[in-house]
Design an enzyme around this catalytic site. Structure first.
Site, mmCIF file in Angstrom:
data_model
loop_
_atom_site.group_PDB
_atom_site.id
_atom_site.type_symbol
_atom_site.label_atom_id
_atom_site.label_comp_id
_atom_site.label_asym_id
_atom_site.label_seq_id
_atom_site.Cartn_x
_atom_site.Cartn_y
_atom_site.Cartn_z
ATOM 1 N N ARG A 146 0.790 -1.390 0.041
ATOM 2 C CA ARG A 146 0.108 0.000 -0.085
ATOM 3 C C ARG A 146 0.748 1.159 0.030
ATOM 4 O O ARG A 146 2.021 1.260 0.453
ATOM 5 C CB ARG A 146 -1.002 0.112 1.296
ATOM 6 C CG ARG A 146 -1.888 -1.079 1.366
ATOM 7 C CD ARG A 146 -2.474 -1.110 2.804
ATOM 8 N NE ARG A 146 -3.672 -2.158 2.759
ATOM 9 C CZ ARG A 146 -3.193 -3.202 3.504
ATOM 10 N NH1 ARG A 146 -2.035 -3.571 3.945
ATOM 11 N NH2 ARG A 146 -4.309 -4.063 3.661
ATOM 12 N N LYS A 170 -2.192 -2.226 8.050
ATOM 13 C CA LYS A 170 -3.272 -1.720 8.706
ATOM 14 C C LYS A 170 -3.282 -2.380 9.925
ATOM 15 O O LYS A 170 -3.352 -3.527 10.323
ATOM 16 C CB LYS A 170 -4.618 -2.300 7.726
ATOM 17 C CG LYS A 170 -4.951 -1.370 6.682
ATOM 18 C CD LYS A 170 -6.100 -1.671 5.899
ATOM 19 C CE LYS A 170 -6.382 -0.618 4.801
ATOM 20 N NZ LYS A 170 -7.623 -0.957 4.111
ATOM 21 N N HIS A 242 -2.635 1.983 -5.673
ATOM 22 C CA HIS A 242 -3.315 0.750 -5.254
ATOM 23 C C HIS A 242 -3.450 -0.027 -6.799
ATOM 24 O O HIS A 242 -3.818 -1.232 -6.527
ATOM 25 C CB HIS A 242 -4.525 1.130 -4.676
ATOM 26 C CG HIS A 242 -5.083 0.178 -3.565
ATOM 27 N ND1 HIS A 242 -4.074 0.419 -2.407
ATOM 28 C CD2 HIS A 242 -5.693 -0.879 -3.321
ATOM 29 C CE1 HIS A 242 -4.623 -0.581 -1.476
ATOM 30 N NE2 HIS A 242 -5.538 -0.933 -1.954
ATOM 31 N N ARG A 245 -0.703 -2.437 -6.546
ATOM 32 C CA ARG A 245 -0.721 -3.475 -5.566
ATOM 33 C C ARG A 245 -1.864 -4.512 -6.260
ATOM 34 O O ARG A 245 -1.769 -5.661 -6.303
ATOM 35 C CB ARG A 245 -1.276 -2.771 -4.504
ATOM 36 C CG ARG A 245 -1.646 -3.624 -3.215
ATOM 37 C CD ARG A 245 -2.282 -3.067 -1.905
ATOM 38 N NE ARG A 245 -2.940 -3.807 -1.155
ATOM 39 C CZ ARG A 245 -2.440 -4.578 -0.210
ATOM 40 N NH1 ARG A 245 -1.368 -4.731 -0.159
ATOM 41 N NH2 ARG A 245 -3.234 -5.123 0.689
ATOM 42 N N HIS A 268 -4.114 -9.200 4.113
ATOM 43 C CA HIS A 268 -5.447 -9.428 4.064
ATOM 44 C C HIS A 268 -5.854 -10.250 5.372
ATOM 45 O O HIS A 268 -5.561 -11.232 5.517
ATOM 46 C CB HIS A 268 -6.176 -9.780 2.969
ATOM 47 C CG HIS A 268 -6.161 -8.923 1.905
ATOM 48 N ND1 HIS A 268 -6.603 -9.451 0.604
ATOM 49 C CD2 HIS A 268 -5.869 -7.509 1.600
ATOM 50 C CE1 HIS A 268 -6.457 -8.456 -0.402
ATOM 51 N NE2 HIS A 268 -6.067 -7.165 0.373
ATOM 52 N N TYR A 277 -9.822 -11.107 -6.523
ATOM 53 C CA TYR A 277 -8.718 -11.387 -7.470
ATOM 54 C C TYR A 277 -9.104 -12.544 -8.536
ATOM 55 O O TYR A 277 -8.675 -12.645 -9.574
ATOM 56 C CB TYR A 277 -7.313 -11.246 -7.171
ATOM 57 C CG TYR A 277 -6.925 -9.919 -6.304
ATOM 58 C CD1 TYR A 277 -6.570 -8.931 -7.163
ATOM 59 C CD2 TYR A 277 -6.721 -9.815 -5.054
ATOM 60 C CE1 TYR A 277 -6.455 -7.794 -6.578
ATOM 61 C CE2 TYR A 277 -6.655 -8.684 -4.556
ATOM 62 C CZ TYR A 277 -6.302 -7.478 -5.246
ATOM 63 O OH TYR A 277 -6.074 -6.464 -4.677
#
Length: 296
Positions: A146, A170, A242, A245, A268, A277
């Site tokens: 990110r 995150k 992004h 990414r 994630h 994806y």
């Protein structure tokens, strides 16, 4: 509570480790809700009932907000009331019966492998700043970072001899991102000379990997401009970090990588986030079929 919204946001920051951007967005959402209650004399946040919430939900629709924004605002409100129930400020949540609208899945924008190659080949390594830009692009795509993770990368997070980076993502969660090939070579070139020149011996960076021309840590705003400018060189307008990414994950999946491994590399927490994806991959297969089959 003197200010329930402020205390809830503090809880998100300290207890749940939410990012500053998420807290800022939730703050705007809840301030809009509180302002609506005040304008319409529906009481305070603590006093509001189900009818007040329904009125706010209708107001959001009348103002024509995008479904994604409506979903986030209602989610913020539900989270606030769950917190107030937990803290025994209110007995029950008036938001329990509020249904957060579903938003249609939107496939992420991705570059083709040819576009990524062109993007990297158009870079200019003749100055410290241009070599930094090239290294940034390679690391964003090569490691699936990110923008905030690339900006926050420190020298102490690099284990290039072992082929990995330690990433703080995150919620301040740490993960390991592999690095090799072009990303490793370009980052090493940047670190060998260009970073020292940008730093200029001023020591302003506090160990940051990517520096601006004044020797400080590069900002997200600057990184976005670097990526957007690079995109224009290959005819892609508004290229976003992004997108690199997303391209990283899509190209890995197309190359046969395991979805769980991609989940871990992206950081994630839920596999369902990574599963988008698979839709991108199927879209790619369909395009290949339509282009190649004689009767498609």
């Amino acid at each position: 509570m003197v200010d329930p919204i402020s205390e809830y946001l503090t809880c998100l920051r300290i207890e749940r480790g939410r990012s500053p951007r998420t807290i800022e967005a939730y703050g705007r959402d809840l301030a809009d809700y509180a302002s609506f209650l005040g304008r319409n004399r529906l009481g305070s946040v603590v006093d509001a009932d189900r009818a007040a919430l329904a009125a706010y939900e209708a107001d959001l629709s009348e103002r024509g907000f995008a479904p994604t924004l409506v979903k986030r605002r209602l989610s913020a409100i539900k989270g606030l009331y769950r917190y107030l129930v937990r803290e025994e400020v209110i007995a029950t949540s008036p938001a329990d019966l509020i249904a957060v609208p579903k938003t249609p899945d939107r496939l992420p924008d991705v570059l083709s492998i040819a576009q990524v190659s062109a993007l990297m080949e158009r870079t200019d390594d003749s100055t410290p700043a241009s070599l930094r830009d090239h290294a940034l692009l390679e690391v964003l795509y090569g490691c699936g970072l990110r923008a905030s993770e690339a900006c926050g990368l420190n020298l102490a997070d690099l284990a290039l001899d072992e082929g990995y980076l330690r990433i703080r993502g995150k919620g301040d969660k740490e993960r390991v991102a592999p690095i090799s090939g072009a990303a490793l070579r370009t980052l090493s070139m940047y670190l060998d000379d260009a970073r020292r020149i940008l730093d200029g011996g001023r020591g302003k960076s506090s160990g940051a990997v990517f520096l601006n021309v004044r020797g400080g840590r590069i900002t997200r705003q600057s990184l976005h401009k670097i990526v957007a400018r690079a995109g224009l060189s290959i005819g892609v307008t508004n290229l976003h970090p992004h997108t690199l990414r997303h391209s990283f994950a899509t190209h890995l999946l197309e190359g046969g990588a395991d979805l769980r491994a991609i989940q871990e590399m992206l950081g994630h927490s839920d596999i369902s986030t990574t599963q988008i994806y698979t839709h991108v991959d199927r879209s790619h297969i369909r395009e290949e079929y339509l282009a190649a089959h004689p009767r498609a």
